[in-house]
Design an enzyme around this catalytic site. Structure first.
Site, PDB file in Angstrom:
ATOM      1  N   HIS A 118       0.845  -1.200   0.000  1.00  0.00           N
ATOM      2  CA  HIS A 118       0.000   0.000   0.000  1.00  0.00           C
ATOM      3  C   HIS A 118       0.875   1.242   0.000  1.00  0.00           C
ATOM      4  O   HIS A 118       1.969   1.225   0.563  1.00  0.00           O
ATOM      5  CB  HIS A 118      -0.916   0.003   1.239  1.00  0.00           C
ATOM      6  CG  HIS A 118      -2.091   0.915   1.085  1.00  0.00           C
ATOM      7  ND1 HIS A 118      -2.034   2.256   1.403  1.00  0.00           N
ATOM      8  CD2 HIS A 118      -3.331   0.682   0.599  1.00  0.00           C
ATOM      9  CE1 HIS A 118      -3.202   2.795   1.133  1.00  0.00           C
ATOM     10  NE2 HIS A 118      -4.012   1.880   0.636  1.00  0.00           N
TER      11      HIS A 118
ATOM     12  N   GLU B 283      -7.913  -5.080  -0.628  1.00  0.00           N
ATOM     13  CA  GLU B 283      -8.392  -5.889  -1.759  1.00  0.00           C
ATOM     14  C   GLU B 283      -8.260  -7.388  -1.501  1.00  0.00           C
ATOM     15  O   GLU B 283      -8.976  -8.186  -2.086  1.00  0.00           O
ATOM     16  CB  GLU B 283      -7.608  -5.532  -3.030  1.00  0.00           C
ATOM     17  CG  GLU B 283      -7.607  -4.071  -3.384  1.00  0.00           C
ATOM     18  CD  GLU B 283      -8.939  -3.572  -3.890  1.00  0.00           C
ATOM     19  OE1 GLU B 283      -9.969  -4.137  -3.488  1.00  0.00           O
ATOM     20  OE2 GLU B 283      -8.939  -2.624  -4.675  1.00  0.00           O
TER      21      GLU B 283
HETATM   22  N1  COA Z   1       4.219  -7.310  -4.691  1.00  0.00           N
HETATM   23  C1  COA Z   1       5.556  -7.291  -4.892  1.00  0.00           C
HETATM   24  N2  COA Z   1       6.300  -6.174  -4.794  1.00  0.00           N
HETATM   25  C2  COA Z   1       5.665  -5.041  -4.474  1.00  0.00           C
HETATM   26  C3  COA Z   1       4.284  -4.993  -4.239  1.00  0.00           C
HETATM   27  C4  COA Z   1       3.554  -6.196  -4.361  1.00  0.00           C
HETATM   28  N3  COA Z   1       2.244  -6.239  -4.160  1.00  0.00           N
HETATM   29  N4  COA Z   1       3.929  -3.731  -3.936  1.00  0.00           N
HETATM   30  C5  COA Z   1       5.034  -3.004  -3.981  1.00  0.00           C
HETATM   31  N5  COA Z   1       6.092  -3.791  -4.307  1.00  0.00           N
HETATM   32  C6  COA Z   1       7.470  -3.374  -4.456  1.00  0.00           C
HETATM   33  C7  COA Z   1       7.656  -2.621  -5.766  1.00  0.00           C
HETATM   34  O1  COA Z   1       7.982  -3.492  -6.816  1.00  0.00           O
HETATM   35  C8  COA Z   1       8.757  -1.647  -5.436  1.00  0.00           C
HETATM   36  O2  COA Z   1       9.981  -2.346  -5.545  1.00  0.00           O
HETATM   37  P1  COA Z   1      11.266  -1.604  -6.184  1.00  0.00           P
HETATM   38  O3  COA Z   1      11.560  -0.460  -5.223  1.00  0.00           O
HETATM   39  O4  COA Z   1      12.309  -2.672  -6.167  1.00  0.00           O
HETATM   40  O5  COA Z   1      10.854  -1.155  -7.535  1.00  0.00           O
HETATM   41  C9  COA Z   1       8.523  -1.344  -3.954  1.00  0.00           C
HETATM   42  O6  COA Z   1       7.769  -2.435  -3.421  1.00  0.00           O
HETATM   43  C10 COA Z   1       7.752  -0.061  -3.721  1.00  0.00           C
HETATM   44  O7  COA Z   1       6.631  -0.088  -4.574  1.00  0.00           O
HETATM   45  P2  COA Z   1       5.939   1.213  -5.155  1.00  0.00           P
HETATM   46  O8  COA Z   1       5.382   0.883  -6.496  1.00  0.00           O
HETATM   47  O9  COA Z   1       6.852   2.385  -5.046  1.00  0.00           O
HETATM   48  O10 COA Z   1       4.791   1.405  -4.126  1.00  0.00           O
HETATM   49  P3  COA Z   1       3.556   2.326  -4.349  1.00  0.00           P
HETATM   50  O11 COA Z   1       3.296   3.005  -3.071  1.00  0.00           O
HETATM   51  O12 COA Z   1       3.731   3.179  -5.541  1.00  0.00           O
HETATM   52  O13 COA Z   1       2.417   1.262  -4.713  1.00  0.00           O
HETATM   53  C11 COA Z   1       0.656  -0.254  -4.640  1.00  0.00           C
HETATM   54  C12 COA Z   1       1.407   0.846  -3.890  1.00  0.00           C
HETATM   55  C13 COA Z   1      -0.621  -0.583  -3.886  1.00  0.00           C
HETATM   56  C14 COA Z   1       0.287   0.237  -6.033  1.00  0.00           C
HETATM   57  C15 COA Z   1       1.543  -1.511  -4.733  1.00  0.00           C
HETATM   58  O14 COA Z   1       1.855  -1.978  -3.443  1.00  0.00           O
HETATM   59  C16 COA Z   1       0.932  -2.609  -5.578  1.00  0.00           C
HETATM   60  O15 COA Z   1       1.069  -2.601  -6.803  1.00  0.00           O
HETATM   61  N6  COA Z   1       0.192  -3.589  -4.944  1.00  0.00           N
HETATM   62  C17 COA Z   1      -0.458  -4.624  -5.701  1.00  0.00           C
HETATM   63  C18 COA Z   1      -1.769  -4.117  -6.275  1.00  0.00           C
HETATM   64  C19 COA Z   1      -2.833  -3.931  -5.212  1.00  0.00           C
HETATM   65  O16 COA Z   1      -3.047  -4.776  -4.375  1.00  0.00           O
HETATM   66  N7  COA Z   1      -3.547  -2.814  -5.310  1.00  0.00           N
HETATM   67  C20 COA Z   1      -4.602  -2.481  -4.386  1.00  0.00           C
HETATM   68  C21 COA Z   1      -4.196  -1.328  -3.513  1.00  0.00           C
HETATM   69  S1  COA Z   1      -5.381  -1.011  -2.240  1.00  0.00           S
END
Ligand code: COA
Length: 396
Positions: free
Chosen positions: A268, A335
């Site tokens: 998140h 989710e």
């Molecule tokens: N699985 C694996 N790795 C994950 C991850 C996940 N669900 N969520 C984040 N990461 C990793 C990213 O790959 C990134 O790694 P890196 O620094 O090596 O590139 C790191 O953690 C930070 O991720 P980032 O994209 O900067 O976090 P964010 O704050 O922008 O994204 C979400 C938040 C929710 C978009 C992200 O956690 C995600 O894509 N989750 C899966 C989708 C999901 O469940 N969405 C519903 C949200 S309520």
């Protein structure tokens, strides 16, 4: 480029907030997300308490009746609605009836392949003057009609005597079931609002331009559709299906992570601990499973099995992600258990995101109203990193 010299822009010293992370752009009385402590407060109540003791109508009364200052002009929330949930029940029932009457005018909209595309197109056809309560009421009507249409069935008219959650299941053609209705109501309340998430921000940006509610709602729907936001629960179930057996969770997840894939339902932007909504929804599935078991319901075993698998997968995913990224806690988000709950209630996965929209519309419309009363035009800045042609007066 004639005789002009291309050059890159001078470096500026403004801080770039990638993804707007941590940037404050609004004040709100609607909800507070404390990502460090895992606390979510909606309309002055902790989400656990709200979800346990309030239905969607009570939530609306709290969120809109007391917490949104009424603004003059076309954007205001329905002024006749105070903080009484009975008035909200009537307003939503009327709104559902009116939305149902519009179905014949929607043409091929309900035949679209994707439920969010159908919802977006249907909402876009509503008149600009549509009251906020009618907009909230319309979403489940359109979503249920879309689902029935794709099954080749006739849309089921709403029943104005029913509360919103119950009527939603009724419009989907389900037999009345108070335990499933309760679980769905918990879901609607739990996901009703959540600070300045991407779709709420999109809605506020559009509202900040003094555009209309329908346009702001369409923008929110577009943002919610994405798999990084509201599109995750369907893929969570796909993952649980693919794993199928607790013993296979670890190798499956390890493979996915090694391939650089994101585990849906984990991680998140704000929470550094487990999303508190994961707990309310997990508890709601547990309560539903207990109730089904007490009734000797045939579905009880399936729900219990799914919940056990989900817990095992969450546990493994958390451990593997911790090992891979110790500096970044990646825990279950809302989710993850949304998928388990909506499946247990009998909602087909194609409807997961449309139902998220049906619930979140309560928060979106409240934010839209709040933005209008308090906010300025939202207009951030970007740093240009393209080619900058030299101006003739700069040439030697
Ligand atoms: N699985 C694996 N790795 C994950 C991850 C996940 N669900 N969520 C984040 N990461 C990793 C990213 O790959 C990134 O790694 P890196 O620094 O090596 O590139 C790191 O953690 C930070 O991720 P980032 O994209 O900067 O976090 P964010 O704050 O922008 O994204 C979400 C938040 C929710 C978009 C992200 O956690 C995600 O894509 N989750 C899966 C989708 C999901 O469940 N969405 C519903 C949200 S309520």
């Amino acid at each position: 480029m004639n005789n002009e010299v291309a050059r890159t822009p001078a470096r500026d010293n403004r801080v770039l907030h990638d993804g707007l992370e941590g940037v404050l752009v609004a004040e709100t009385r609607l909800s507070e997300v404390d990502g460090e402590r895992g606390r979510l407060v909606i309309a002055g109540h902790d989400v656990e308490e709200l979800a346990e003791s309030h239905g969607f109508e009570e939530l609306l009364a709290l969120l809109w009746g007391e917490h949104v200052p009424l603004a003059p002009g076309p954007a205001r929330l329905d002024p006749q609605l105070g903080s009484g949930s009975d008035a909200w029940q009537r307003a939503l029932a009327d709104g559902r009836m009116r939305a149902f009457e519009r179905l014949p005018t929607l043409g091929a909209t309900l035949e679209l392949e994707n439920g969010m595309d159908a919802l977006r197109a249907a909402v876009a056809q509503l008149p600009e003057s549509t009251q906020a309560s009618e907009l909230v009421a319309a979403l489940p009507v359109f979503a249920a009609a879309w689902q029935r249409t794709r099954l080749g069935l006739k849309a089921v008219p709403p029943d104005p005597q029913k509360r919103h959650a119950e009527d939603l299941l009724h419009m989907l053609g389900q037999a009345p079931d108070s335990d499933k209705t309760r679980a769905l109501d918990t879901y609607l309340v739990t996901v009703s609002d959540h600070g300045l998430n991407a779709s709420t921000f999109a809605a506020r940006v559009v509202a900040s331009t003094a555009s209309d509610d329908v346009s702001a709602l369409v923008a929110a729907l577009c943002a919610l559709k994405g798999p990084l936001h509201g599109g995750a629960p369907g893929p969570v179930l796909d993952m649980l299906d693919a794993i199928a057996d607790e013993a296979k969770a670890k190798p499956y997840l390890r493979r996915e992570i090694a391939e650089g894939k994101r585990i849906m339902g984990m991680g998140h932007r704000i929470y550094r601990v487990r999303d508190p909504r994961a707990l309310t929804l997990e508890r709601a599935v547990e309560a539903l499973s207990r109730a089904l078991s007490a009734r000797g319901h045939a579905q009880d075993e399936a729900v219990r099995g799914r919940l056990a698998l989900a817990r095992a997968v969450e546990h493994q995913a958390e451990a593997l992600l911790r090992a891979k990224k110790p500096e970044r806690p990646l825990r279950a988000n809302v989710e993850f258990y949304t998928a388990v709950l909506l499946e247990a209630v009998g909602i087909p996965r194609a409807l997961f995101t449309p139902l998220f929209a049906a619930a979140r519309s309560s928060g979106w419309l409240a934010h839209i109203a709040e933005q209008r009363t308090r906010g300025r035009l939202i207009r951030p800045a970007s740093r240009y990193v393209g080619v900058l042609p030299a101006r003739s007066d700069e040439l030697a």
